[in-house]
Design an enzyme around this catalytic site. Structure first.
Site, PDB file in Angstrom:
ATOM      1  N   GLY A   1      27.469  26.236   7.594  1.00  0.00           N
ATOM      2  CA  GLY A   1      26.964  27.220   6.632  1.00  0.00           C
ATOM      3  C   GLY A   1      27.458  27.036   5.210  1.00  0.00           C
ATOM      4  N   SER A   2      27.847  25.806   4.856  1.00  0.00           N
ATOM      5  CA  SER A   2      28.332  25.625   3.474  1.00  0.00           C
ATOM      6  C   SER A   2      27.193  25.822   2.467  1.00  0.00           C
ATOM      7  CB  SER A   2      29.008  24.264   3.296  1.00  0.00           C
ATOM      8  OG  SER A   2      28.089  23.214   3.404  1.00  0.00           O
ATOM      9  N   ASN A   3      25.982  25.444   2.851  1.00  0.00           N
ATOM     10  CA  ASN A   3      24.841  25.708   1.955  1.00  0.00           C
ATOM     11  C   ASN A   3      24.597  27.205   1.797  1.00  0.00           C
ATOM     12  OD1 ASN A   3      23.147  23.328   0.894  1.00  0.00           O
ATOM     13  ND2 ASN A   3      23.756  22.682   2.947  1.00  0.00           N
TER      14      ASN A   3
ATOM     15  N   LEU B   1      19.047  24.857  13.719  1.00  0.00           N
ATOM     16  CA  LEU B   1      18.579  23.805  14.626  1.00  0.00           C
ATOM     17  C   LEU B   1      17.533  24.236  15.649  1.00  0.00           C
ATOM     18  CD1 LEU B   1      21.963  21.947  15.186  1.00  0.00           C
ATOM     19  CD2 LEU B   1      20.173  21.500  13.491  1.00  0.00           C
TER      20      LEU B   1
ATOM     21  N   ASN C   1      12.992  25.061   4.480  1.00  0.00           N
ATOM     22  CA  ASN C   1      14.072  24.334   5.159  1.00  0.00           C
ATOM     23  C   ASN C   1      14.588  23.232   4.242  1.00  0.00           C
ATOM     24  OD1 ASN C   1      15.757  23.466   7.375  1.00  0.00           O
ATOM     25  ND2 ASN C   1      14.309  21.784   7.705  1.00  0.00           N
TER      26      ASN C   1
ATOM     27  N   HIS D   1      16.278  19.424   4.499  1.00  0.00           N
ATOM     28  CA  HIS D   1      16.545  18.322   5.412  1.00  0.00           C
ATOM     29  C   HIS D   1      17.367  17.276   4.654  1.00  0.00           C
ATOM     30  CE1 HIS D   1      15.919  15.882   8.946  1.00  0.00           C
ATOM     31  NE2 HIS D   1      15.777  14.853   8.141  1.00  0.00           N
TER      32      HIS D   1
ATOM     33  N   ASP E   1      10.137  19.383  10.634  1.00  0.00           N
ATOM     34  CA  ASP E   1      10.218  18.569   9.417  1.00  0.00           C
ATOM     35  C   ASP E   1       8.872  18.053   8.905  1.00  0.00           C
ATOM     36  OD1 ASP E   1      12.973  18.885   9.561  1.00  0.00           O
ATOM     37  OD2 ASP E   1      13.248  17.064  10.741  1.00  0.00           O
TER      38      ASP E   1
ATOM     39  N   GLU F   1      22.401  18.856  -2.212  1.00  0.00           N
ATOM     40  CA  GLU F   1      21.998  20.146  -1.624  1.00  0.00           C
ATOM     41  C   GLU F   1      22.561  21.306  -2.424  1.00  0.00           C
ATOM     42  OE1 GLU F   1      21.362  18.999   3.031  1.00  0.00           O
ATOM     43  OE2 GLU F   1      23.331  19.736   2.467  1.00  0.00           O
TER      44      GLU F   1
HETATM   45  C1  GRF Z   1      22.789  20.160   5.699  1.00  0.00           C
HETATM   46  O1  GRF Z   1      23.033  18.827   5.440  1.00  0.00           O
HETATM   47  C2  GRF Z   1      21.316  20.429   5.808  1.00  0.00           C
HETATM   48  O2  GRF Z   1      20.535  19.604   5.035  1.00  0.00           O
HETATM   49  C3  GRF Z   1      21.044  20.143   7.256  1.00  0.00           C
HETATM   50  O3  GRF Z   1      22.196  20.597   7.929  1.00  0.00           O
HETATM   51  C4  GRF Z   1      23.309  20.563   7.071  1.00  0.00           C
HETATM   52  C5  GRF Z   1      23.923  21.916   7.064  1.00  0.00           C
HETATM   53  O4  GRF Z   1      25.175  21.917   6.443  1.00  0.00           O
HETATM   54  N1  GRF Z   1      19.771  20.660   7.650  1.00  0.00           N
HETATM   55  P1  GRF Z   1      25.897  23.290   6.183  1.00  0.00           P
HETATM   56  O5  GRF Z   1      25.911  24.051   7.509  1.00  0.00           O
HETATM   57  O6  GRF Z   1      25.144  24.021   5.133  1.00  0.00           O
HETATM   58  O7  GRF Z   1      27.291  22.948   5.755  1.00  0.00           O
END
Ligand code: GRF
Length: 197
Positions: free
Chosen positions: A12-14, A84, A101, A103, A144, A173
């Protein structure tokens, strides 16, 4: 104001980056995080961010329970970041061009079922690619394959390990995903395409 649901299965870093980016922006609201994994680190991040996180299993997605929850909470857009599970048709049909999404590769390369996380970067290195990057796209019923909204590229050197590629991709990202979310969720053209190198 737009209400956005955040979905993740892993670290969940994004998600954390997105929430922090929009912290002082009243136009976008992130009322909760949904995960299908009980032990996903995104739940810890949610606590730190003071956002409720909910656990829903595959059945709850399939049987309409999650859709009902999204509608009850007047969710306008859904953002997937490392989520996922396949998004079921009931949600896709209720949110056309409203599910986004990210990717970690340049689709259509290195996409599809089973291509996620470190597997993507391992495949990029094994294939001796000279570039990789990110693809932000709308979600449709196939993994995708929804319409591409935005891509950004990074170089891959022969000496790069999958971890090196992952680090470059994560950087892209963090840099671009919030901006693209703002553009899609606040803009008026749902099919607008952006490309960046
Ligand atoms: C990211 O690289 C995203 O593109 C992919 O899964 C990863 C998730 O990373 N779909 P995080 O959980 O946000 O750290």
């Amino acid at each position: 104001m737009k209400n956005i649901a955040l979905l993740a299965s892993g670290s969940g870093s994004n998600i954390e980056n997105i929430v922090c980016y929009f912290r002082d922006d009243a136009r976008l609201h992130f009322p909760f995080i949904i995960s299908n994994k009980q032990d996903a680190y995104v739940h810890e991040r949610a606590k730190k961010l003071r956002i409720p996180s909910f656990l829903y299993n595959k059945d709850s997605f399939e049987n309409g329970e999650v859709l009902a929850f999204l509608l009850e909470n007047r969710i306008d857009f859904i953002v997937l970041a490392g989520f996922l599970l396949k998004v079921p048709l009931n949600i896709i049909q209720a949110y056309p061009y409203k599910i986004i999404n990210i990717h970690p590769a340049l689709l259509p390369k290195f996409g599809g079922k089973g291509m996620y996380g470190s597997r993507v970067h391992e495949a990029v290195v094994a294939n001796r690619e000279t570039e990789s990057g990110i693809t932000i796209h709308y979600v449709n019923e196939n993994y995708d394959e929804g319409q591409v909204i935005f891509q950004a590229k990074c170089k891959v050197f022969p000496t790069d390990t999958p971890e090196d590629v992952a680090a470059k991709v994560h950087e892209l990202e963090y840099r671009y995903f919030p901006e693209v979310i703002a553009d899609v969720c606040l803009g008026d053209s749902p099919s607008k395409q952006h490309f960046s190198t």
